[in-house]
Motif scaffolding. Sequence first.
Motif, mmCIF file in Angstrom:
data_model
loop_
_atom_site.group_PDB
_atom_site.id
_atom_site.type_symbol
_atom_site.label_atom_id
_atom_site.label_comp_id
_atom_site.label_asym_id
_atom_site.label_seq_id
_atom_site.Cartn_x
_atom_site.Cartn_y
_atom_site.Cartn_z
ATOM 1 N N GLY A 60 -2.164 -11.447 2.838
ATOM 2 C CA GLY A 60 -1.303 -12.153 4.416
ATOM 3 C C GLY A 60 -1.925 -10.938 5.888
ATOM 4 N N ASN A 61 -0.559 -10.788 6.891
ATOM 5 C CA ASN A 61 -1.386 -10.383 7.422
ATOM 6 C C ASN A 61 -2.491 -9.363 8.049
ATOM 7 O OD1 ASN A 61 -1.059 -9.009 10.746
ATOM 8 N ND2 ASN A 61 0.075 -7.485 9.922
ATOM 9 N N VAL A 62 -1.802 -8.577 7.100
ATOM 10 C CA VAL A 62 -2.832 -7.160 6.833
ATOM 11 C C VAL A 62 -4.735 -7.778 6.809
ATOM 12 C CG1 VAL A 62 -2.972 -5.702 4.701
ATOM 13 C CG2 VAL A 62 -3.315 -4.528 6.981
ATOM 14 N N ALA B 61 -0.437 -20.948 -1.421
ATOM 15 C CA ALA B 61 -1.135 -21.300 -0.765
ATOM 16 C C ALA B 61 -2.011 -20.040 0.642
ATOM 17 C CB ALA B 61 -0.886 -22.060 0.676
ATOM 18 N N ALA B 62 -1.266 -19.075 0.946
ATOM 19 C CA ALA B 62 -2.263 -17.906 1.551
ATOM 20 C C ALA B 62 -3.291 -17.451 0.851
ATOM 21 C CB ALA B 62 -1.196 -16.720 1.151
ATOM 22 N N ALA B 63 -3.202 -17.608 -1.003
ATOM 23 C CA ALA B 63 -4.037 -16.896 -1.639
ATOM 24 C C ALA B 63 -5.797 -17.888 -1.628
ATOM 25 C CB ALA B 63 -3.915 -16.549 -3.359
ATOM 26 N N THR C 103 -0.224 -6.209 -1.071
ATOM 27 C CA THR C 103 1.481 -6.301 -0.339
ATOM 28 C C THR C 103 2.146 -6.144 0.618
ATOM 29 O OG1 THR C 103 2.424 -4.916 -3.157
ATOM 30 C CG2 THR C 103 0.587 -7.290 -3.129
ATOM 31 N N PRO C 104 3.264 -5.385 0.045
ATOM 32 C CA PRO C 104 3.760 -4.368 0.840
ATOM 33 C C PRO C 104 4.885 -3.894 0.271
ATOM 34 C CG PRO C 104 4.821 -7.135 1.447
ATOM 35 C CD PRO C 104 4.093 -7.122 0.402
ATOM 36 N N LYS C 105 4.965 -3.352 0.549
ATOM 37 C CA LYS C 105 4.601 -1.169 -0.277
ATOM 38 C C LYS C 105 6.298 -1.498 -1.302
ATOM 39 C CE LYS C 105 8.958 0.940 1.934
ATOM 40 N NZ LYS C 105 8.815 -0.349 2.910
ATOM 41 N N CYS D 275 -5.669 1.141 -1.181
ATOM 42 C CA CYS D 275 -4.617 0.373 -1.212
ATOM 43 C C CYS D 275 -3.771 0.373 0.203
ATOM 44 C CB CYS D 275 -2.907 1.021 -1.930
ATOM 45 S SG CYS D 275 -1.090 0.839 -1.824
ATOM 46 N N GLU D 276 -2.792 -0.478 0.618
ATOM 47 C CA GLU D 276 -2.740 -0.105 2.044
ATOM 48 C C GLU D 276 -1.210 0.768 1.922
ATOM 49 O OE1 GLU D 276 -3.310 -1.018 4.900
ATOM 50 O OE2 GLU D 276 -4.927 -2.271 4.259
ATOM 51 N N LYS D 277 -1.165 1.310 3.226
ATOM 52 C CA LYS D 277 -0.185 1.904 3.394
ATOM 53 C C LYS D 277 1.255 1.512 3.533
ATOM 54 C CE LYS D 277 1.490 1.753 7.037
ATOM 55 N NZ LYS D 277 2.213 0.326 7.939
ATOM 56 N N PRO D 278 2.450 1.905 3.562
ATOM 57 C CA PRO D 278 2.423 3.203 2.779
ATOM 58 C C PRO D 278 2.611 3.173 0.788
ATOM 59 C CG PRO D 278 4.405 2.517 2.578
ATOM 60 C CD PRO D 278 3.591 1.307 3.562
ATOM 61 N N LEU D 279 1.682 4.160 0.929
ATOM 62 C CA LEU D 279 1.451 4.019 -0.613
ATOM 63 C C LEU D 279 2.257 3.791 -1.548
ATOM 64 C CD1 LEU D 279 -0.607 4.470 -3.449
ATOM 65 C CD2 LEU D 279 -0.123 7.288 -3.478
HETATM 66 N N1 LIG Z 1 -3.619 -0.070 7.419
HETATM 67 C C1 LIG Z 1 -3.361 -0.886 8.481
HETATM 68 O O1 LIG Z 1 -2.638 -0.276 9.497
HETATM 69 C C2 LIG Z 1 -1.933 -1.724 7.937
HETATM 70 C C3 LIG Z 1 -1.538 -3.367 8.967
HETATM 71 C C4 LIG Z 1 -0.523 -4.326 9.080
HETATM 72 C C5 LIG Z 1 -0.421 -3.408 7.956
HETATM 73 N N2 LIG Z 1 -0.033 -2.684 6.517
HETATM 74 C C6 LIG Z 1 0.828 -2.832 5.460
HETATM 75 O O2 LIG Z 1 -0.491 -3.578 4.470
HETATM 76 C C7 LIG Z 1 0.391 -4.342 3.282
HETATM 77 C C8 LIG Z 1 1.458 -5.960 3.960
HETATM 78 O O3 LIG Z 1 1.655 -5.587 5.744
HETATM 79 P P1 LIG Z 1 1.153 -7.382 5.608
HETATM 80 O O4 LIG Z 1 1.462 -6.803 7.446
HETATM 81 O O5 LIG Z 1 -0.448 -8.121 5.660
HETATM 82 O O6 LIG Z 1 2.573 -7.628 5.251
HETATM 83 P P2 LIG Z 1 2.700 -10.126 4.751
HETATM 84 O O7 LIG Z 1 3.971 -10.212 4.562
HETATM 85 O O8 LIG Z 1 1.708 -9.726 6.160
HETATM 86 O O9 LIG Z 1 1.469 -9.541 3.555
HETATM 87 C C9 LIG Z 1 2.170 -9.465 2.444
HETATM 88 C C10 LIG Z 1 2.041 -10.916 1.352
HETATM 89 O O10 LIG Z 1 1.840 -10.256 0.321
HETATM 90 C C11 LIG Z 1 2.237 -11.110 -0.539
HETATM 91 N N3 LIG Z 1 3.089 -10.655 -1.781
HETATM 92 C C12 LIG Z 1 4.093 -10.320 -1.639
HETATM 93 N N4 LIG Z 1 5.196 -9.546 -3.166
HETATM 94 C C13 LIG Z 1 3.744 -9.758 -3.687
HETATM 95 C C14 LIG Z 1 3.207 -9.881 -4.982
HETATM 96 N N5 LIG Z 1 4.628 -8.783 -5.672
HETATM 97 N N6 LIG Z 1 2.402 -10.115 -5.500
HETATM 98 C C15 LIG Z 1 1.500 -10.310 -4.734
HETATM 99 N N7 LIG Z 1 1.157 -10.713 -3.741
HETATM 100 C C16 LIG Z 1 2.670 -10.668 -2.660
HETATM 101 C C17 LIG Z 1 3.773 -12.194 0.226
HETATM 102 O O11 LIG Z 1 3.068 -13.416 -0.300
HETATM 103 C C18 LIG Z 1 2.215 -11.604 2.087
HETATM 104 O O12 LIG Z 1 0.949 -12.629 2.161
HETATM 105 C C19 LIG Z 1 2.251 -3.850 4.021
HETATM 106 O O13 LIG Z 1 2.787 -2.255 3.167
HETATM 107 C C20 LIG Z 1 2.281 -2.899 5.167
HETATM 108 O O14 LIG Z 1 2.406 -1.783 5.731
HETATM 109 C C21 LIG Z 1 -0.850 -1.726 7.035
#
Ligand SMILES: NC(=O)c1ccc[n+]([C@@H]2O[C@H](COP(=O)([O-])OP(=O)(O)OC[C@H]3O[C@@H](n4cnc5c(N)ncnc54)[C@H](O)[C@@H]3O)[C@@H](O)[C@H]2O)c1
Length: 361
Positions: free
Chosen positions: A20-22, A49-51, A82-84, A103-107
Amino acid sequence: MSTSSRGSSDPVDVALVGAGNVVRALYLPLLSTPDPLFRVRSVFDVDGAAAQHVAHALGARAAPSLREALDDDRVRAVFVCTPKEWHAEAVHAALDRSLHVLCEKPLGRDGAEAVELWRAAEGAGVAHMVNFAYRFRAGPAAARALLRAGAIGRVYHLHGTLAQGRWFTAQGLPARERRDATPWRYGPTGGVVSDLGPHVVDFCAPLGDVLWTQAWTSSLRAAEQAAEDVAGLSLGFAGGAVAHLLVSRWATGHHEKLSIEVAGSDGSVVFDRAGARLWTRHSPEWTGAPAVADRTFLTAFHAAVRGDGTHGGATFRDAAANALVVDAILRGARSGQVERPLTVTSPEGTAPRSRAAGSRR
Ligand SMILES: NC(=O)c1ccc[n+]([C@@H]2O[C@H](COP(=O)([O-])OP(=O)(O)OC[C@H]3O[C@@H](n4cnc5c(N)ncnc54)[C@H](O)[C@@H]3O)[C@@H](O)[C@H]2O)c1
């Protein structure tokens, strides 16, 4: 970066979970260089589609399941993005296969889960790191190096703001102006304390162990208040320093507002998006802080995989301690009391510090 300067000629093969976004904002730019440190072999996202999109951009394959993403003999490490709520599942799957994990934060969902993941990673004997991304931005990195080096003497206090804007319309309704404004961040698990709180707690890591927290949270949105979107936090540290911070999604006029100042016996350090500046009694004028070595979270993780303990990233242990402080902040916001973070080193990973909650020192 040349292959010689990174100490290994071959990129490390990885699987990417969550696309996703990160991933778009932080990973793709670093992985799309001609000479990347990591080569993504497989991408799994529940959103196919994201993958596909990310796999295509990286010349990787989109895997239909987590298992199939990880069961690739070439893969040595996993990026969990993924989200936490789904970090633990992917981290355990990686550890079961003795794969290194970034792993992305938070753990984890909370401190207890983060402690459990730290213990599992230690048991697996792999490299583990959590991406507190601000550690690798110029201003926070320079300020952190100065604090670690004792440049301002004994630290008295840290204060400041990490706030974002464009989350809500003028009527207080969800806006769609930010690329990271995905639905979960407006929901009950997407509050600002668990989203931005880990970053500000990590800013404070050079001040030492957190002994107590005090906090309030609020939601200013017009619709149902699923989670907090503004919070004030106070932290007290073992050495006597204190911190006072605002995290918010109501920074009108800003995409992101970062402004932190740390005062000590011999000087002060400030940092923001523009960089870091230092004032000392020895050199009493504000000057730009010396830049620190240009390191990204991926160069740090690559060093961790190579066994370099000075990689500068947060280990799962650091992230578990961070999560226990965030837990205390949320507890304190509910109770209205001073709270003491649990510690990662107690037998259950959840035993309170010796002083009773409710009294500061
Ligand atoms: N380090 C940083 O500065 C920073 C910045 C942004 C986000 N993050 C962290 O990154 C993580 C993701 O955030 P994001 O903004 O990318 O969210 P997002 O919603 O944009 O992307 C998350 C992706 O994970 C996928 N997903 C959800 N459940 C899943 C699963 N069980 N298996 C596989 N994929 C799955 C979703 O379909 C989505 O594409 C969060 O933990 C967030 O806190 C960290």
